[in-house]
Design an enzyme around this catalytic site. Structure first.
Site, short mmCIF file in Angstrom:
data_model
loop_
_atom_site.label_atom_id
_atom_site.label_comp_id
_atom_site.label_asym_id
_atom_site.label_seq_id
_atom_site.Cartn_x
_atom_site.Cartn_y
_atom_site.Cartn_z
N GLY A 68 49.74 32.80 37.73
CA GLY A 68 49.60 31.40 38.12
C GLY A 68 48.72 30.65 37.15
CG ASP A 69 47.45 27.56 34.15
OD1 ASP A 69 46.42 28.21 33.92
OD2 ASP A 69 47.63 26.40 33.72
CB THR A 70 45.35 25.68 39.12
OG1 THR A 70 45.96 26.63 40.00
CG2 THR A 70 45.06 24.40 39.90
CB ALA A 105 52.77 26.54 37.40
#
Length: 190
Positions: A68-70, A105
């Site tokens: 994930g990436d924020t 994401a």
């Protein structure tokens, strides 16, 4: 079915625990997270999540890989994961009294190498922050390493007037989307 979490974030591991998921291993991906020229925040978050998953998938054949990436965005601007006080102060001053977007994401690569992606788009509105409030938050050090210079799960929660969307996504992992991807891949839930 082994599940590998491609993230060093203790928040993501804790969030997974909220839906009863304990990864078999944690294997952080060390990639270059520099935004590309003119890259928009949503596309950036999706690309970084996908690249992290792809890198870790190469080390764990046949396993499920979750990454994930924020990203915190003020308009088209991607705010940094703050490491210095001046960066955090600049972010908080920019976000003060205004609404911004948080893109979270995720990518799940299944045992056959098929990648599935989801993007959670959320809105956060800060109250107007006075200098004393910003100073107090800087002293807390919660901003260290946090996208946009704040952690919604900590003291910043008292400075946020409203959110629209997923609280877990703003923290770093959209649980609804994560659960849906895991179920679709046959991961045992419930």
């Amino acid at each position: 079915m082994r599940l590998i979490l491609a993230s060093a974030s203790p928040r993501r591991r804790d969030l997974l625990g909220q839906i009863g998921v304990v990864p078999d291993a944690v294997d952080p991906a060390d990639i270059d997270e520099t935004p590309r020229k003119a890259e928009l925040p949503a596309a950036y978050a999706a690309r970084v999540a996908a690249e992290k998953a792809a890198l870790v998938a190469g080390r764990h054949a046949g396993a499920l890989i979750l990454s994930g990436d924020t990203v915190v965005a003020a308009g088209r601007r991607i705010l940094p994961k703050t490491e210095a006080e001046d960066e955090a102060r600049d972010c908080l001053s920019l976000l003060s009294g205004r609404r911004h977007r948080v893109f979270s994401a995720i990518t799940l690569i299944d045992g056959k190498g098929v990648a599935r992606h989801r993007l959670s788009t959320n809105m956060v509105t800060f109250k107007s922050l006075n200098p004393t409030e910003i100073d107090a938050y800087i002293v807390s050090r919660e901003w260290r390493g946090k996208a946009g210079g704040y952690a919604i799960q900590g003291r910043a929660a008292g400075l946020i007037r409203a959110i629209q969307g997923s609280h877990s996504a703003i923290m770093g992992l959209p649980l609804y989307e994560t659960r849906a991807l895991l179920k679709a891949a046959g991961y045992p839930l419930d």
